[in-house]
Design a protein around this motif. Structure first.
Motif, PDB file in Angstrom:
ATOM      1  N   VAL A  37       0.843  -1.200   0.000  1.00  0.00           N
ATOM      2  CA  VAL A  37       0.000   0.000   0.000  1.00  0.00           C
ATOM      3  C   VAL A  37       0.881   1.255   0.000  1.00  0.00           C
ATOM      4  O   VAL A  37       0.600   2.222  -0.736  1.00  0.00           O
ATOM      5  N   ALA A  38       1.934   1.257   0.796  1.00  0.00           N
ATOM      6  CA  ALA A  38       2.830   2.425   0.845  1.00  0.00           C
ATOM      7  C   ALA A  38       3.477   2.685  -0.507  1.00  0.00           C
ATOM      8  O   ALA A  38       3.560   3.836  -0.952  1.00  0.00           O
ATOM      9  N   THR A  44       1.349   7.560  -6.292  1.00  0.00           N
ATOM     10  CA  THR A  44       0.254   8.503  -6.581  1.00  0.00           C
ATOM     11  C   THR A  44       0.357   9.787  -5.772  1.00  0.00           C
ATOM     12  O   THR A  44      -0.521  10.644  -5.869  1.00  0.00           O
ATOM     13  N   GLY A  45       1.410   9.909  -4.947  1.00  0.00           N
ATOM     14  CA  GLY A  45       1.606  11.136  -4.186  1.00  0.00           C
ATOM     15  C   GLY A  45       0.748  11.251  -2.934  1.00  0.00           C
ATOM     16  O   GLY A  45       0.575  12.349  -2.400  1.00  0.00           O
ATOM     17  N   ASP A  46       0.220  10.142  -2.434  1.00  0.00           N
ATOM     18  CA  ASP A  46      -0.581  10.139  -1.211  1.00  0.00           C
ATOM     19  C   ASP A  46       0.365  10.041  -0.013  1.00  0.00           C
ATOM     20  O   ASP A  46       0.592   8.972   0.549  1.00  0.00           O
ATOM     21  N   HIS A  47       0.885  11.192   0.387  1.00  0.00           N
ATOM     22  CA  HIS A  47       1.932  11.223   1.412  1.00  0.00           C
ATOM     23  C   HIS A  47       1.450  10.763   2.780  1.00  0.00           C
ATOM     24  O   HIS A  47       2.210  10.153   3.535  1.00  0.00           O
ATOM     25  N   SER A  48       0.195  11.041   3.106  1.00  0.00           N
ATOM     26  CA  SER A  48      -0.335  10.626   4.403  1.00  0.00           C
ATOM     27  C   SER A  48      -0.353   9.105   4.534  1.00  0.00           C
ATOM     28  O   SER A  48       0.097   8.546   5.540  1.00  0.00           O
ATOM     29  N   THR A  49      -0.857   8.437   3.496  1.00  0.00           N
ATOM     30  CA  THR A  49      -0.891   6.972   3.522  1.00  0.00           C
ATOM     31  C   THR A  49       0.514   6.397   3.550  1.00  0.00           C
ATOM     32  O   THR A  49       0.788   5.439   4.285  1.00  0.00           O
ATOM     33  N   VAL A  50       1.407   6.986   2.782  1.00  0.00           N
ATOM     34  CA  VAL A  50       2.798   6.510   2.778  1.00  0.00           C
ATOM     35  C   VAL A  50       3.362   6.567   4.191  1.00  0.00           C
ATOM     36  O   VAL A  50       3.929   5.596   4.700  1.00  0.00           O
ATOM     37  N   PRO A  96      14.162  11.756  -1.328  1.00  0.00           N
ATOM     38  CA  PRO A  96      13.007  11.974  -2.176  1.00  0.00           C
ATOM     39  C   PRO A  96      12.218  10.676  -2.323  1.00  0.00           C
ATOM     40  O   PRO A  96      12.779   9.593  -2.094  1.00  0.00           O
ATOM     41  N   PRO A  97      10.958  10.761  -2.720  1.00  0.00           N
ATOM     42  CA  PRO A  97      10.151   9.546  -2.851  1.00  0.00           C
ATOM     43  C   PRO A  97      10.785   8.543  -3.824  1.00  0.00           C
ATOM     44  O   PRO A  97      11.057   8.876  -4.969  1.00  0.00           O
ATOM     45  N   GLN A  98      11.020   7.331  -3.309  1.00  0.00           N
ATOM     46  CA  GLN A  98      11.639   6.283  -4.118  1.00  0.00           C
ATOM     47  C   GLN A  98      10.903   4.966  -3.878  1.00  0.00           C
ATOM     48  O   GLN A  98      11.349   4.132  -3.084  1.00  0.00           O
ATOM     49  N   PRO A  99       9.758   4.782  -4.543  1.00  0.00           N
ATOM     50  CA  PRO A  99       8.962   3.572  -4.301  1.00  0.00           C
ATOM     51  C   PRO A  99       9.702   2.279  -4.591  1.00  0.00           C
ATOM     52  O   PRO A  99       9.385   1.237  -4.009  1.00  0.00           O
ATOM     53  N   GLU A 100      10.695   2.357  -5.461  1.00  0.00           N
ATOM     54  CA  GLU A 100      11.450   1.134  -5.770  1.00  0.00           C
ATOM     55  C   GLU A 100      12.218   0.618  -4.544  1.00  0.00           C
ATOM     56  O   GLU A 100      12.494  -0.579  -4.430  1.00  0.00           O
TER      57      GLU A 100
END
Length: 132
Positions: A37-38, A44-50, A96-100
């Motif tokens: 989920v994170a 998608t840029g949903d920082h709160s959920t992340v 920075p955001p790095q989903p990988e």
């Protein structure tokens, strides 16, 4: 009883009545779910959920780290180190955001979870008493 409350109560009762082995695999399932989920939320840029999911995942990892007794299982030292690395990696994935990087941690956890599940199944098949 509202549906959400009933679901929460069922999950709570299940956690309190599960064997330690089953609880371990439940934690892994939740941890991997949180990371999936994170990762999706980060894309998608949903920082709160992340933030919420990564924090929960880190809490689970630290619980796993704290419960691993290397005095009983010295071979677990490497796993303890891996857990700490994962906590750091998840923190580093956010800025920075790095989903990988989240994906990489999840991909390390999945075979561990599968191995614990396999061990639980093996134990249940060889134990004279039901497990889980």
């Amino acid at each position: 009883m509202p549906n959400g409350l009933a679901r929460s109560r069922y999950a709570d009762d299940t956690a309190h009545t599960a064997s330690p082995q089953r609880l371990l695999t439940m934690l892994y399932d939740r941890l991997i779910g949180d990371l999936a989920v994170a990762e999706a939320a980060m894309r998608t840029g949903d920082h709160s959920t992340v933030g919420n999911r990564i924090q929960h995942a880190q809490e689970i990892i630290l619980e796993l780290w704290g419960s691993l007794d290397v005095a009983i299982w010295p071979e677990g030292t490497g796993l303890k180190s891996l857990y700490l690395w994962m906590v750091t990696e998840l923190s580093s994935s956010r800025l920075p955001p790095q989903p990988e990087r989240i994906l990489a941690v999840r991909e390390m956890l999945e075979p561990l979870r599968d191995a614990w599940k396999q061990a639980l199944t093996l134990e249940a098949s060889t134990s004279p008493f039901p497990v889980g």
